[in-house]
Design a protein around this motif. Structure first.
Motif, PDB file in Angstrom:
ATOM      1  N   TYR A  71     -60.511  78.039-101.244  1.00 24.10           N
ATOM      2  CA  TYR A  71     -59.636  79.085-100.738  1.00 24.10           C
ATOM      3  C   TYR A  71     -60.436  80.215-100.094  1.00 24.10           C
ATOM      4  O   TYR A  71     -61.592  80.472-100.440  1.00 24.10           O
ATOM      5  CB  TYR A  71     -58.780  79.670-101.864  1.00 24.10           C
ATOM      6  N   VAL A  72     -59.755  80.892 -99.149  1.00 24.83           N
ATOM      7  CA  VAL A  72     -60.247  82.139 -98.558  1.00 24.83           C
ATOM      8  C   VAL A  72     -59.252  83.234 -98.913  1.00 24.83           C
ATOM      9  O   VAL A  72     -58.035  83.036 -98.797  1.00 24.83           O
ATOM     10  CB  VAL A  72     -60.381  82.024 -97.025  1.00 24.83           C
ATOM     11  N   LEU A  73     -59.778  84.381 -99.339  1.00 25.20           N
ATOM     12  CA  LEU A  73     -58.922  85.513 -99.666  1.00 25.20           C
ATOM     13  C   LEU A  73     -59.354  86.716 -98.828  1.00 25.20           C
ATOM     14  O   LEU A  73     -60.554  86.998 -98.702  1.00 25.20           O
ATOM     15  CB  LEU A  73     -59.011  85.837-101.155  1.00 25.20           C
ATOM     16  N   ILE A  74     -58.381  87.399 -98.251  1.00 29.48           N
ATOM     17  CA  ILE A  74     -58.662  88.540 -97.375  1.00 29.48           C
ATOM     18  C   ILE A  74     -58.097  89.807 -98.007  1.00 29.48           C
ATOM     19  O   ILE A  74     -56.953  89.834 -98.478  1.00 29.48           O
ATOM     20  CB  ILE A  74     -58.047  88.327 -95.980  1.00 29.48           C
ATOM     21  N   SER A  75     -58.908  90.863 -98.006  1.00 32.80           N
ATOM     22  CA  SER A  75     -58.502  92.128 -98.599  1.00 32.80           C
ATOM     23  C   SER A  75     -59.021  93.294 -97.756  1.00 32.80           C
ATOM     24  O   SER A  75     -59.586  93.077 -96.665  1.00 32.80           O
ATOM     25  CB  SER A  75     -59.027  92.237-100.039  1.00 32.80           C
ATOM     26  N   ARG A  76     -58.837  94.487 -98.249  1.00 32.38           N
ATOM     27  CA  ARG A  76     -59.358  95.680 -97.581  1.00 32.38           C
ATOM     28  C   ARG A  76     -59.916  96.638 -98.615  1.00 32.38           C
ATOM     29  O   ARG A  76     -59.248  97.003 -99.572  1.00 32.38           O
ATOM     30  CB  ARG A  76     -58.303  96.391 -96.747  1.00 32.38           C
ATOM     31  N   VAL A  77     -61.185  97.046 -98.370  1.00 31.58           N
ATOM     32  CA  VAL A  77     -61.863  98.021 -99.222  1.00 31.58           C
ATOM     33  C   VAL A  77     -61.938  99.332 -98.463  1.00 31.58           C
ATOM     34  O   VAL A  77     -62.110  99.347 -97.241  1.00 31.58           O
ATOM     35  CB  VAL A  77     -63.266  97.514 -99.618  1.00 31.58           C
ATOM     36  N   ASN A  78     -61.828 100.434 -99.161  1.00 36.81           N
ATOM     37  CA  ASN A  78     -61.630 101.729 -98.503  1.00 36.81           C
ATOM     38  C   ASN A  78     -62.871 102.282 -97.812  1.00 36.81           C
ATOM     39  O   ASN A  78     -62.763 102.999 -96.818  1.00 36.81           O
ATOM     40  CB  ASN A  78     -61.124 102.761 -99.524  1.00 36.81           C
ATOM     41  N   SER A  79     -64.063 101.986 -98.323  1.00 31.00           N
ATOM     42  CA  SER A  79     -65.275 102.573 -97.745  1.00 31.00           C
ATOM     43  C   SER A  79     -66.447 101.612 -97.948  1.00 31.00           C
ATOM     44  O   SER A  79     -66.370 100.656 -98.725  1.00 31.00           O
ATOM     45  CB  SER A  79     -65.586 103.928 -98.397  1.00 31.00           C
ATOM     46  N   ARG A  80     -67.547 101.898 -97.261  1.00 28.19           N
ATOM     47  CA  ARG A  80     -68.740 101.064 -97.390  1.00 28.19           C
ATOM     48  C   ARG A  80     -69.330 101.177 -98.793  1.00 28.19           C
ATOM     49  O   ARG A  80     -69.875 100.203 -99.327  1.00 28.19           O
ATOM     50  CB  ARG A  80     -69.772 101.466 -96.343  1.00 28.19           C
ATOM     51  N   GLU A  81     -69.247 102.368 -99.370  1.00 31.33           N
ATOM     52  CA  GLU A  81     -69.769 102.545-100.723  1.00 31.33           C
ATOM     53  C   GLU A  81     -68.980 101.693-101.715  1.00 31.33           C
ATOM     54  O   GLU A  81     -69.553 101.007-102.572  1.00 31.33           O
ATOM     55  CB  GLU A  81     -69.702 104.025-101.124  1.00 31.33           C
ATOM     56  N   GLU A  82     -67.655 101.745-101.592  1.00 26.00           N
ATOM     57  CA  GLU A  82     -66.814 100.929-102.468  1.00 26.00           C
ATOM     58  C   GLU A  82     -67.046  99.441-102.222  1.00 26.00           C
ATOM     59  O   GLU A  82     -67.004  98.629-103.148  1.00 26.00           O
ATOM     60  CB  GLU A  82     -65.339 101.265-102.246  1.00 26.00           C
ATOM     61  N   SER A  83     -67.300  99.093-100.964  1.00 25.97           N
ATOM     62  CA  SER A  83     -67.538  97.690-100.626  1.00 25.97           C
ATOM     63  C   SER A  83     -68.787  97.165-101.315  1.00 25.97           C
ATOM     64  O   SER A  83     -68.807  96.041-101.826  1.00 25.97           O
ATOM     65  CB  SER A  83     -67.662  97.525 -99.114  1.00 25.97           C
TER      66      SER A  83
END
Length: 452
Positions: free
Chosen positions: A280-292
């Motif tokens: 599987y592939v899962l797509i999301s969104r992280v708020n900032s580079r630090e959080e990433s």
């Protein structure tokens, strides 16, 4: 004259070799350097032709103006010993390079700007095993991030196409089917609906089958259908972990690959691949580079087999590459513009005596100083205008071709940079002509008549 022509030819060859070497140093590709030099030669040839056409156009319309100063300024473009064609060509080349830099850069950035949108995904997790997918979903949601998409992926290879095996297809060169159609491993998915980046352009979409039929209706992307040389109703088969799936082309999709979606060249309906080996592939969104960075570390510690792609980092890398390309094009553009102004100064010096004579003759005929200044200003304004027109036409054409055929991206014209660059070049050349005309207009008539 022959020596001058030979010298100009040798200098031109040396300049092209220098530019080719500079391009090779930046790209580390001999083919790219050769194509770059070929493109420059083509652009110069086109500019020379366009500038000649513009001068011919000026000659045809000169009689339509009632003002003597405007007519004389236009007539100066095609008088003997005139350097207007060279000036338009060299200055226009600088305009071409600068415009292309901004046009291509703006179009690439438009394609990459999706990560700046707060609603667009920027984190992709892949190689998720079926037994892990539920746990990964829970993990992502517990960290406070959305699950925007999760898609199953099945690996398979093309076994046969319209009754011919992969080996037979590769041996038959008359089919003109690229070898990668047979050699590649296809990553396909299955679903019962289309997504926003897809549109059916031919055939009928079939999203689900009740059971595995003898022939399975599938959908191909437009490019994949062209590569396979298939039409609606044609048959082919895929090998999935040793099992053959006989398929027919039910629909062809137009796929927008610039969208951050799980886009696929081959799409199966539901009811066929659910039991096949898959991940599987899962797509999301992280708020900032630090959080990433924190999220990636936590994900790897929890699920070591899963890989994470941060699209913000991809964008940063792309911007770094664009910065290098921008530097090369800007350097060459400024070099061309500086060369254009040097040629302009040389042309003025070479024709200074003739221009002073013209000014004296005009004053003898009753022209005031202001008219002499206006005549020269009109001439240089037209040189700048023609250089900008020729450069703009060619730069838009070249940027369009590179964007559509080489980069495979949608092309739009960034009018603000074009207008800004065009206005600046025209203003600079016009002011140059104006200030050059001032001392000529003040030259005493008697001093020239005594020399004559």
């Amino acid at each position: 004259s022959k020596k001058i022509e030979n010298s100009v030819f040798i200098v031109g060859i040396l300049i092209l070799l220098f530019l080719g070497g500079f391009a090779f140093w930046q790209t580390d590709s001999l083919m790219a350097s050769v194509l770059f030099i070929g493109g420059l030669i083509l652009a110069i040839t086109l500019l020379w032709g366009v500038s000649s056409l513009l001068r011919a156009f000026a000659k045809n319309i000169v009689k339509r103006f009632s003002s003597f100063t405007i007519r004389q300024g236009i007539a100066n473009l095609y008088r003997p010993n005139n350097f207007s064609t060279i000036l338009i060509t060299v200055t226009g080349l600088g305009v071409v390079l600068i415009n292309m830099k901004f046009l291509i850069e703006s179009n690439i950035l438009n394609q990459l700007s999706f990560t700046q949108n707060n609603e667009q995904p920027n984190t992709i997790l892949f190689d998720i095993q079926p037994e892990q997918i539920n746990a990964v979903q829970v993990f992502v949601k517990e960290k406070g991030y959305p699950v925007l998409q999760q898609v199953p992926i099945v690996a398979m290879r093309l076994h046969s196409l319209k009754g011919q095996s992969g080996f037979e297809i590769k041996q038959d060169s008359t089919l003109n089917i690229p070898s990668h159609v047979v050699d590649r491993e296809y990553r396909v998915t299955y679903r019962d609906t289309l997504i926003k980046s897809e549109k059916i352009i031919d055939g009928i979409w079939v999203g689900e089958v009740s059971s595995i039929t003898a022939i399975i209706p599938v959908s191909l992307s437009e490019n994949q259908a062209k590569n396979m040389k298939v039409e609606i109703g044609d048959v082919f088969s895929f090998n999935v972990s040793g099992s053959l799936l006989n398929c027919t082309l039910a629909s062809i999709r137009e796929v927008d690959y610039t969208k951050i979606q799980t886009n696929f060249t081959v799409l199966f309906p539901n009811g066929v691949l659910e039991s096949a080996p898959q991940n599987y592939v899962l797509i999301s969104r992280v708020n900032s580079r630090e959080e990433s960075a924190v999220f990636q570390n936590q994900m790897v510690n929890q699920f070591p087999n899963i890989s994470v792609i941060d699209l913000d980092q991809v964008l940063k890398t792309a911007n770094d590459v664009l910065g290098k390309i921008s530097f090369v094009i800007s350097f060459l553009a400024m070099l061309c513009l500086i060369t254009g102004f040097l040629v302009l100064i040389s042309a003025i010096n070479n024709t200074k005596y003739e221009r002073v004579n013209e000014g004296v003759l005009l004053k003898t005929l009753g022209a005031v100083r202001s008219k002499i200044v206006v005549i020269n200003t009109v001439e240089y304004f037209l040189i700048g205008l023609f250089a900008v027109l020729a450069g703009a036409i060619i730069s838009v054409g070249c940027a369009w071709a590179i964007s559509v055929f080489a980069l495979k991206i949608h092309f739009t014209i960034a009018f603000l940079p074009l207008l800004s660059i065009s206005s600046l070049v025209i203003l600079m050349i016009t002011l140059f002509g104006y200030f050059n005309a001032l001392p000529i207009s003040k030259k005493p008539s008697l001093s020239i008549l005594r020399v004559s």
